[in-house]
Design a protein around this motif. Structure first.
Motif, PDB file in Angstrom:
ATOM      1  N   ASP A  26       0.831  -1.210   0.000  1.00 51.80           N
ATOM      2  CA  ASP A  26       0.000   0.000   0.000  1.00 51.80           C
ATOM      3  C   ASP A  26       0.868   1.264   0.000  1.00 51.80           C
ATOM      4  O   ASP A  26       0.592   2.217  -0.725  1.00 51.80           O
ATOM      5  N   GLU A  29       2.633   1.607  -3.437  1.00 51.63           N
ATOM      6  CA  GLU A  29       1.676   1.981  -4.468  1.00 51.63           C
ATOM      7  C   GLU A  29       1.241   3.443  -4.360  1.00 51.63           C
ATOM      8  O   GLU A  29       1.070   4.138  -5.355  1.00 51.63           O
ATOM      9  N   SER A  30       1.094   3.921  -3.124  1.00 56.01           N
ATOM     10  CA  SER A  30       0.657   5.305  -2.926  1.00 56.01           C
ATOM     11  C   SER A  30       1.828   6.277  -2.785  1.00 56.01           C
ATOM     12  O   SER A  30       1.617   7.461  -2.517  1.00 56.01           O
ATOM     13  N   GLU A  31       3.057   5.771  -2.968  1.00 52.29           N
ATOM     14  CA  GLU A  31       4.267   6.597  -2.894  1.00 52.29           C
ATOM     15  C   GLU A  31       4.358   7.358  -1.577  1.00 52.29           C
ATOM     16  O   GLU A  31       4.612   8.562  -1.536  1.00 52.29           O
ATOM     17  N   LYS A  32       4.153   6.612  -0.487  1.00 47.65           N
ATOM     18  CA  LYS A  32       4.246   7.178   0.854  1.00 47.65           C
ATOM     19  C   LYS A  32       5.322   6.453   1.643  1.00 47.65           C
ATOM     20  O   LYS A  32       5.641   5.304   1.350  1.00 47.65           O
TER      21      LYS A  32
END
Length: 86
Positions: A26, A29-32
């Motif tokens: 996650d 994918e969310s570039e966090k």
């Protein structure tokens, strides 16, 4: 801030590994940034960390490692960004 050298390996249950991998996926994918605790130490993985998969074979054993790697200075920048967003 200087961090002490560390080389820890922990065995986790399948349920725990699935949960950790799901959170990692996650975050990627969310570039966090990704946060995880290993053997009592909280680790902040910055977005810029490099992700690699390693395969080793030696005699009658094989190993696959999923690895995230970043510089200590990248971690400090991630900590500063996290504090600014709180």
């Amino acid at each position: 801030m200087s961090k002490q050298p560390r080389d820890i390996e922990r065995i986790y249950s399948v349920t725990d590994v699935v949960a950790k991998l799901r959170r990692l996926a996650d975050a990627l994918e969310s570039e966090k940034p990704f946060r995880i605790q290993v053997a009592g130490e909280r680790i902040h993985v910055p977005v810029r960390a490099e992700f690699s998969i390693e395969h080793e074979r030696d005699g009658d054993t094989e190993e696959i490692e999923f690895q995230l790697k970043w510089g200590i200075e990248d971690d400090a920048v991630a900590d500063d960004a996290d504090e600014a967003s709180v």
